[in-house]
Motif scaffolding. Structure first.
Motif, PDB file in Angstrom:
ATOM      1  N   MET A 184       0.825  -1.207   0.000  1.00  0.00           N
ATOM      2  CA  MET A 184       0.000   0.000   0.000  1.00  0.00           C
ATOM      3  C   MET A 184       0.862   1.262   0.000  1.00  0.00           C
ATOM      4  O   MET A 184       0.594   2.224  -0.729  1.00  0.00           O
ATOM      5  N   THR A 185       1.913   1.262   0.802  1.00  0.00           N
ATOM      6  CA  THR A 185       2.773   2.444   0.914  1.00  0.00           C
ATOM      7  C   THR A 185       3.490   2.737  -0.394  1.00  0.00           C
ATOM      8  O   THR A 185       3.524   3.887  -0.851  1.00  0.00           O
ATOM      9  N   VAL A 186       4.060   1.718  -1.002  1.00  0.00           N
ATOM     10  CA  VAL A 186       4.798   1.918  -2.247  1.00  0.00           C
ATOM     11  C   VAL A 186       3.877   2.472  -3.338  1.00  0.00           C
ATOM     12  O   VAL A 186       4.217   3.440  -4.035  1.00  0.00           O
ATOM     13  N   LEU A 187       2.702   1.885  -3.477  1.00  0.00           N
ATOM     14  CA  LEU A 187       1.793   2.321  -4.534  1.00  0.00           C
ATOM     15  C   LEU A 187       1.138   3.667  -4.226  1.00  0.00           C
ATOM     16  O   LEU A 187       0.689   4.359  -5.133  1.00  0.00           O
ATOM     17  N   SER A 188       1.097   4.043  -2.938  1.00  0.00           N
ATOM     18  CA  SER A 188       0.523   5.340  -2.575  1.00  0.00           C
ATOM     19  C   SER A 188       1.538   6.464  -2.690  1.00  0.00           C
ATOM     20  O   SER A 188       1.198   7.593  -3.048  1.00  0.00           O
ATOM     21  N   GLU A 189       2.798   6.161  -2.381  1.00  0.00           N
ATOM     22  CA  GLU A 189       3.814   7.205  -2.306  1.00  0.00           C
ATOM     23  C   GLU A 189       4.527   7.471  -3.634  1.00  0.00           C
ATOM     24  O   GLU A 189       5.008   8.578  -3.867  1.00  0.00           O
ATOM     25  N   CYS A 212      10.695   4.350  -1.323  1.00  0.00           N
ATOM     26  CA  CYS A 212      10.193   5.429  -2.173  1.00  0.00           C
ATOM     27  C   CYS A 212      11.025   6.704  -2.026  1.00  0.00           C
ATOM     28  O   CYS A 212      11.348   7.371  -3.014  1.00  0.00           O
ATOM     29  N   THR A 213      11.358   7.041  -0.790  1.00  0.00           N
ATOM     30  CA  THR A 213      12.130   8.260  -0.546  1.00  0.00           C
ATOM     31  C   THR A 213      13.528   8.139  -1.126  1.00  0.00           C
ATOM     32  O   THR A 213      14.051   9.091  -1.734  1.00  0.00           O
ATOM     33  N   ALA A 214      14.160   6.975  -0.947  1.00  0.00           N
ATOM     34  CA  ALA A 214      15.495   6.764  -1.509  1.00  0.00           C
ATOM     35  C   ALA A 214      15.460   6.852  -3.029  1.00  0.00           C
ATOM     36  O   ALA A 214      16.350   7.435  -3.655  1.00  0.00           O
ATOM     37  N   ALA A 215      14.418   6.296  -3.637  1.00  0.00           N
ATOM     38  CA  ALA A 215      14.284   6.359  -5.093  1.00  0.00           C
ATOM     39  C   ALA A 215      14.124   7.799  -5.559  1.00  0.00           C
ATOM     40  O   ALA A 215      14.717   8.215  -6.563  1.00  0.00           O
ATOM     41  N   ALA A 216      13.324   8.580  -4.814  1.00  0.00           N
ATOM     42  CA  ALA A 216      13.112   9.979  -5.187  1.00  0.00           C
ATOM     43  C   ALA A 216      14.393  10.791  -5.044  1.00  0.00           C
ATOM     44  O   ALA A 216      14.749  11.580  -5.926  1.00  0.00           O
ATOM     45  N   VAL A 217      15.105  10.599  -3.935  1.00  0.00           N
ATOM     46  CA  VAL A 217      16.316  11.374  -3.666  1.00  0.00           C
ATOM     47  C   VAL A 217      17.461  10.976  -4.601  1.00  0.00           C
ATOM     48  O   VAL A 217      18.163  11.829  -5.142  1.00  0.00           O
ATOM     49  N   LEU A 218      17.649   9.676  -4.809  1.00  0.00           N
ATOM     50  CA  LEU A 218      18.760   9.211  -5.636  1.00  0.00           C
ATOM     51  C   LEU A 218      18.454   9.318  -7.125  1.00  0.00           C
ATOM     52  O   LEU A 218      19.331   9.624  -7.934  1.00  0.00           O
ATOM     53  N   GLY A 219      17.195   9.058  -7.485  1.00  0.00           N
ATOM     54  CA  GLY A 219      16.815   9.109  -8.892  1.00  0.00           C
ATOM     55  C   GLY A 219      16.616  10.516  -9.402  1.00  0.00           C
ATOM     56  O   GLY A 219      16.811  10.795 -10.585  1.00  0.00           O
ATOM     57  N   PHE A 221       6.801  12.777  -2.877  1.00  0.00           N
ATOM     58  CA  PHE A 221       7.819  12.104  -3.686  1.00  0.00           C
ATOM     59  C   PHE A 221       8.487  13.121  -4.609  1.00  0.00           C
ATOM     60  O   PHE A 221       9.710  13.188  -4.710  1.00  0.00           O
ATOM     61  N   PHE A 222       7.661  13.929  -5.281  1.00  0.00           N
ATOM     62  CA  PHE A 222       8.192  14.952  -6.168  1.00  0.00           C
ATOM     63  C   PHE A 222       8.998  15.993  -5.384  1.00  0.00           C
ATOM     64  O   PHE A 222      10.032  16.464  -5.843  1.00  0.00           O
ATOM     65  N   ALA A 223       8.489  16.355  -4.209  1.00  0.00           N
ATOM     66  CA  ALA A 223       9.183  17.349  -3.392  1.00  0.00           C
ATOM     67  C   ALA A 223      10.572  16.848  -3.005  1.00  0.00           C
ATOM     68  O   ALA A 223      11.552  17.603  -3.067  1.00  0.00           O
ATOM     69  N   ALA A 224      10.674  15.582  -2.613  1.00  0.00           N
ATOM     70  CA  ALA A 224      11.967  15.004  -2.246  1.00  0.00           C
ATOM     71  C   ALA A 224      12.914  15.004  -3.450  1.00  0.00           C
ATOM     72  O   ALA A 224      14.109  15.308  -3.324  1.00  0.00           O
ATOM     73  N   ALA A 225      12.387  14.661  -4.623  1.00  0.00           N
ATOM     74  CA  ALA A 225      13.214  14.620  -5.832  1.00  0.00           C
ATOM     75  C   ALA A 225      13.750  15.997  -6.185  1.00  0.00           C
ATOM     76  O   ALA A 225      14.929  16.157  -6.530  1.00  0.00           O
ATOM     77  N   ILE A 226      12.913  17.023  -6.089  1.00  0.00           N
ATOM     78  CA  ILE A 226      13.335  18.377  -6.448  1.00  0.00           C
ATOM     79  C   ILE A 226      14.306  18.944  -5.412  1.00  0.00           C
ATOM     80  O   ILE A 226      15.309  19.581  -5.756  1.00  0.00           O
ATOM     81  N   LEU A 227      14.016  18.703  -4.130  1.00  0.00           N
ATOM     82  CA  LEU A 227      14.917  19.181  -3.083  1.00  0.00           C
ATOM     83  C   LEU A 227      16.304  18.562  -3.211  1.00  0.00           C
ATOM     84  O   LEU A 227      17.322  19.213  -2.968  1.00  0.00           O
ATOM     85  N   ALA A 228      16.341  17.286  -3.610  1.00  0.00           N
ATOM     86  CA  ALA A 228      17.628  16.589  -3.737  1.00  0.00           C
ATOM     87  C   ALA A 228      18.467  17.134  -4.875  1.00  0.00           C
ATOM     88  O   ALA A 228      19.681  16.909  -4.915  1.00  0.00           O
ATOM     89  N   MET A 229      17.859  17.854  -5.806  1.00  0.00           N
ATOM     90  CA  MET A 229      18.605  18.450  -6.905  1.00  0.00           C
ATOM     91  C   MET A 229      19.305  19.734  -6.472  1.00  0.00           C
ATOM     92  O   MET A 229      20.243  20.183  -7.123  1.00  0.00           O
TER      93      MET A 229
END
Length: 232
Positions: free
Chosen positions: A15-20, A188-195, A26-34
């Motif tokens: 449930m968590t993976v498919l929800s997050e 999910c967070t690791a994927a967003a931050v690293l990806g 998820f997008f916020a983490a990805a953008i912040l990591a840039m």
């Protein structure tokens, strides 16, 4: 007991993976990591999600003590079915297609505001005065981590994943729900931050929403067909 933990863990993880995946946080983490060191973004986002998962599980665990088990069971069933239908509706209507652009716009505005404030504050070069002028928490935690924590925590508050975790913890073993939720959030967070943003733009939100909707409906049907006593 062991089987109930595994069942709660499995459901919570899926449930968590498919929800997050593809969610605003998820997008916020990805953008912040840039823009900031990844380790600070990861620690802040993941810390917020872990706290939120534990709080939600505690609320779900306490729910049967505040309401009758029968009502808790029925409310949880309606939550799962409602979230499932909503996810399917979103998938076919592309409701979340603008999420990345919206989040990026909000973070860009915040980033420009913070940059202006930072330039003004840097006029004073006295390190001791700077340290005394800092907020208490920033003396122990990175300002980036605190920013990521705040954005993620309040972004998740009232989100369907939080409510679903509460409902799941009301019917499954809370320990399994917490462990599965934390692992799912970490992945999910690791994927967003690293990806980074490239991963976020390649995700098919429609497929994720469809998968999540189907999963929620399966949980709802299972809950609907089960007796109240089978969960306690």
């Amino acid at each position: 007991m062991g089987l109930s933990v595994v069942q709660g863990f499995t459901k919570s993880l899926a449930m968590t993976v498919l929800s997050e995946i593809g969610d605003k946080t998820f997008f916020a983490a990805a953008i912040l990591a840039m823009r900031h060191p990844r380790r600070h973004v990861l620690s802040g986002c993941l810390g917020a999600l872990i706290v939120m998962t534990i709080l939600s599980a505690v609320v779900g665990w306490a729910a049967p003590n505040l309401l009758s088990r029968k009502w808790t069971h029925h409310i949880t069933t309606m939550l799962f079915l409602g979230f499932g239908l909503r996810s399917l509706w979103d998938a076919f209507n592309d409701v979340e297609a603008e999420d990345l652009a919206v989040v990026e716009k909000e973070l860009n505005a915040d980033f420009r505001c913070n940059s202006t404030e930072a330039k003004e504050s840097y006029k004073d070069d006295d390190d001791d005065l700077k340290k005394k002028g800092r907020p208490f928490l920033t003396q122990f935690f990175s300002p980036i981590s605190l920013k990521a924590f705040t954005i993620t925590f309040f972004g998740e508050w009232g989100d369907k994943s939080q409510l679903a975790t509460i409902g799941l913890a009301a019917e499954e073993n809370p320990l399994g729900v917490v462990l599965g939720g934390i692992l799912g959030q970490a992945l999910c967070t690791a994927a967003a931050v690293l990806g980074g943003k490239s991963l976020a733009t390649q995700i098919s939100e429609k497929i994720v929403a469809l998968s999540g909707g189907i999963l929620f409906i399966i949980f709802g049907i299972q809950s609907l067909l089960s007796t109240v006593e089978s969960f306690y």
